[in-house]
Scaffold this motif. Structure first.
Motif, PDB file in Angstrom:
ATOM      1  N   THR A 126      44.057  41.698  36.778  1.00 49.48           N
ATOM      2  CA  THR A 126      43.892  41.675  35.729  1.00 49.48           C
ATOM      3  C   THR A 126      43.347  43.155  35.007  1.00 49.48           C
ATOM      4  O   THR A 126      43.695  43.733  34.633  1.00 49.48           O
ATOM      5  CB  THR A 126      41.743  41.770  36.238  1.00 49.48           C
ATOM      6  N   LEU A 127      42.961  44.396  36.319  1.00 49.26           N
ATOM      7  CA  LEU A 127      42.703  45.112  35.996  1.00 49.26           C
ATOM      8  C   LEU A 127      43.759  46.199  35.523  1.00 49.26           C
ATOM      9  O   LEU A 127      43.289  46.917  34.244  1.00 49.26           O
ATOM     10  CB  LEU A 127      42.285  46.732  37.351  1.00 49.26           C
TER      11      LEU A 127
ATOM     12  N   VAL B 112      42.128  55.770  31.654  1.00 57.34           N
ATOM     13  CA  VAL B 112      42.294  55.708  34.134  1.00 57.34           C
ATOM     14  C   VAL B 112      41.180  55.034  34.304  1.00 57.34           C
ATOM     15  O   VAL B 112      40.357  55.718  34.227  1.00 57.34           O
ATOM     16  CB  VAL B 112      42.420  57.496  33.980  1.00 57.34           C
ATOM     17  N   ILE B 113      41.118  54.419  34.928  1.00 52.02           N
ATOM     18  CA  ILE B 113      40.272  53.476  36.187  1.00 52.02           C
ATOM     19  C   ILE B 113      39.471  54.819  36.744  1.00 52.02           C
ATOM     20  O   ILE B 113      39.879  55.248  37.986  1.00 52.02           O
ATOM     21  CB  ILE B 113      40.808  52.295  36.798  1.00 52.02           C
TER      22      ILE B 113
ATOM     23  N   CYS C 132      39.996  48.509  26.924  1.00 51.51           N
ATOM     24  CA  CYS C 132      38.115  48.730  27.841  1.00 51.51           C
ATOM     25  C   CYS C 132      38.564  49.826  28.431  1.00 51.51           C
ATOM     26  O   CYS C 132      39.362  50.050  29.359  1.00 51.51           O
ATOM     27  CB  CYS C 132      37.900  47.293  28.421  1.00 51.51           C
ATOM     28  N   ASP C 133      37.666  50.496  28.480  1.00 50.77           N
ATOM     29  CA  ASP C 133      37.529  51.704  29.451  1.00 50.77           C
ATOM     30  C   ASP C 133      36.641  50.543  30.789  1.00 50.77           C
ATOM     31  O   ASP C 133      36.153  50.736  31.311  1.00 50.77           O
ATOM     32  CB  ASP C 133      36.756  53.033  29.366  1.00 50.77           C
ATOM     33  N   ILE C 134      37.378  51.514  32.198  1.00 57.00           N
ATOM     34  CA  ILE C 134      37.372  50.609  33.303  1.00 57.00           C
ATOM     35  C   ILE C 134      36.422  51.472  33.908  1.00 57.00           C
ATOM     36  O   ILE C 134      36.557  52.936  34.476  1.00 57.00           O
ATOM     37  CB  ILE C 134      38.529  49.547  34.064  1.00 57.00           C
ATOM     38  N   TYR C 135      35.657  51.089  34.706  1.00 53.94           N
ATOM     39  CA  TYR C 135      34.762  51.130  35.722  1.00 53.94           C
ATOM     40  C   TYR C 135      34.820  50.666  37.320  1.00 53.94           C
ATOM     41  O   TYR C 135      33.304  49.383  36.830  1.00 53.94           O
ATOM     42  CB  TYR C 135      33.418  51.980  35.527  1.00 53.94           C
ATOM     43  N   ILE C 136      34.881  51.182  38.502  1.00 54.78           N
ATOM     44  CA  ILE C 136      34.600  50.190  39.496  1.00 54.78           C
ATOM     45  C   ILE C 136      34.472  51.042  40.730  1.00 54.78           C
ATOM     46  O   ILE C 136      34.135  52.142  40.897  1.00 54.78           O
ATOM     47  CB  ILE C 136      35.713  49.952  40.195  1.00 54.78           C
ATOM     48  N   THR C 137      33.149  50.373  41.705  1.00 54.63           N
ATOM     49  CA  THR C 137      32.854  50.454  42.769  1.00 54.63           C
ATOM     50  C   THR C 137      32.803  49.525  44.211  1.00 54.63           C
ATOM     51  O   THR C 137      34.107  48.082  43.409  1.00 54.63           O
ATOM     52  CB  THR C 137      31.514  50.438  43.073  1.00 54.63           C
ATOM     53  N   GLY C 138      33.941  50.148  44.642  1.00 50.30           N
ATOM     54  CA  GLY C 138      33.905  48.809  46.421  1.00 50.30           C
ATOM     55  C   GLY C 138      33.241  49.857  47.239  1.00 50.30           C
ATOM     56  O   GLY C 138      33.008  50.865  47.581  1.00 50.30           O
TER      57      GLY C 138
ATOM     58  N   PHE D  88      32.234  47.501  33.362  1.00 51.09           N
ATOM     59  CA  PHE D  88      31.877  48.355  34.419  1.00 51.09           C
ATOM     60  C   PHE D  88      32.286  46.847  36.146  1.00 51.09           C
ATOM     61  O   PHE D  88      30.964  45.918  35.521  1.00 51.09           O
ATOM     62  CB  PHE D  88      30.402  48.629  34.261  1.00 51.09           C
ATOM     63  N   ILE D  89      32.072  47.402  37.253  1.00 57.24           N
ATOM     64  CA  ILE D  89      32.368  45.637  38.025  1.00 57.24           C
ATOM     65  C   ILE D  89      31.939  46.645  39.115  1.00 57.24           C
ATOM     66  O   ILE D  89      32.438  47.488  39.770  1.00 57.24           O
ATOM     67  CB  ILE D  89      34.500  45.262  38.491  1.00 57.24           C
ATOM     68  N   ASP D  90      30.868  46.028  39.790  1.00 61.30           N
ATOM     69  CA  ASP D  90      30.105  46.741  41.114  1.00 61.30           C
ATOM     70  C   ASP D  90      30.891  45.393  42.412  1.00 61.30           C
ATOM     71  O   ASP D  90      30.585  44.418  42.729  1.00 61.30           O
ATOM     72  CB  ASP D  90      29.062  46.322  41.346  1.00 61.30           C
TER      73      ASP D  90
END
Length: 404
Positions: free
Chosen positions: A103-104, A22-23, A113-119, A90-92
């Motif tokens: 894309t995600l 899960v993202i 890949c294992d996905i981590y993002i901030t917003g 990792f996307i900031d």
């Protein structure tokens, strides 16, 4: 290497999802420390898996200015992925990439890949994420420092002075690099405030009347905890020779909410938790950002700051927060809901007389259920005080209690 001060509350909350398909979405106001939490998560992964391939993209850095669209993002990530090892992305500040969700969704569906993002924009997460990634992500709201974290970051002990510093300067993590002096801190906070207002509100929301936005933001800062009515605000502004419609007021308040500068608290009927259509309240996401725009002191605004601080702590403890009203019109400052938990909180400065005591304790006494009830004030003698099952707690103690 930059030394990161740990925020274990958030790391422990996110850690169970490491490696799960899960993202992980970290949301919150600009400069509340989302980037540092991403780095701490990446470090945690690297410590447990030396072969992990960690791909980091920070859209606030010039190095990644070339990633404008999801096509750019897909191309870059595709070039960075490695076979035979676990890949982590990792996307900031991901909202600065047009169509990022395309894309995600592809990466997540293929388990690349294992996905981590901030917003830093709530509107984005309520539209792009919920529409295109529904059921594929878990959200973690990140807030500015709690009082307990403020003490750790600034190497302070719990005291009346450290509490007043927290109420005045708020919890922006970067303040740990500055002396806690009003002029210096407020200079930094003014710059953060202007960035949020101009970049995250004006530019992203397409605001045209910037002068009115600034006026409304100041009005909101000066009226935290008061019941809001767009019609009443419109009438007040007209008395100040500022003509605007209730609709524009609502839209501009929503734009500030989308940037996490302010938060709206809905009013509910305590018995049935039915929402009222009017009578919302607004609070600032960070006390320092609220205070740096006003010339008032902590003492002048103490009631507002106590209430705002309690609201923030309830949010930091993952409560859904409402203001409550009973059938007879009596009000309770906060109703907090978390899973099957519920708490009620009344906020006041001091128990100056019997009328104050009757109002604060009486409103809570009128609630017939057995959920925890608190009266929070700055009275020094409150520790351990209990009136008819209602706990009377000093603000400094309440802000350090584990509530959920």
């Amino acid at each position: 290497m930059e030394k990161l001060i740990e925020r274990p509350y958030y790391i422990n909350m996110i850690s169970p999802f490491i490696g799960k398909n899960v993202i992980k979405v970290l949301t919150g106001q600009r400069r509340v420390g989302k980037s540092c939490i991403l780095k701490q998560l990446a470090n945690k992964i690297a410590e447990t898996n030396a072969d992990a391939n960690i791909i980091s993209i920070n859209k606030e850095l010039e190095n990644f200015a070339f990633i404008h669209t999801h096509d750019d993002l897909s191309k870059y990530v595709g070039e960075q992925l490695k076979s035979g090892v676990a890949n982590y992305l990792f996307i900031d500040e991901v909202q600065d990439i047009d169509g990022f969700e395309v894309t995600l969704r592809s990466l997540q569906a293929s388990e690349a890949c294992d996905i981590y993002i901030t917003g830093s924009n709530a509107k984005m997460f309520s539209s792009e994420l919920s529409t295109h990634l529904s059921g594929r992500y878990v959200e973690f709201p990140i807030h500015s420092l709690s009082y307990d974290e403020f003490l750790v970051f600034h190497h302070l002990e719990p005291s009346n002075q450290s509490l007043r510093d927290y109420l005045l300067y708020g919890g922006m993590p970067y303040l740990t690099h500055l002396p806690l002096e009003r002029d210096i801190v407020f200079e930094y906070l003014q710059n953060v405030y202007n960035t949020i207002l101009l970049k995250d509100v004006v530019k992203r929301e397409g605001i045209r009347n910037v002068d009115f936005l600034e006026t409304l933001a100041l009005y909101t800062a000066d009226n935290v905890g008061n019941l809001f009515s767009a019609n009443n605000i419109s009438k007040y502004l007209k008395s100040q020779h500022v003509n605007t419609s209730p609709t524009q007021i609502i839209n501009y308040l929503r734009a500030m909410q989308n940037a996490y500068l302010i938060q709206k608290v809905r009013r509910v009927d305590i018995n049935g938790l039915r929402m009222f259509e009017i009578g919302d309240k607004y609070y600032f996401e960070d006390l320092g950002l609220r205070n740096c725009r006003l010339s008032s002191s902590v003492q002048q605004d103490i009631n507002k700051l106590i209430e705002n601080a309690i609201y923030l702590y309830l949010c930091q403890q993952r409560f859904k927060v409402f203001t409550g009203q009973m059938s007879d019109g009596k009000e309770v400052d906060f109703v907090g809901l978390h899973d099957d938990q519920r708490i009620y909180v009344q906020a006041t400065y001091l128990m100056v007389d019997e009328a104050t005591r009757k109002r604060e304790f009486g409103n809570l006494n009128a609630i017939s259920d057995n959920y925890p009830k608190y009266v929070v004030s700055l009275d020094e003698w409150t520790s351990g005080s209990n009136v008819d099952g209602i706990q009377h707690v000093h603000l400094g103690d309440f802000l350090r209690m584990k509530l959920a």
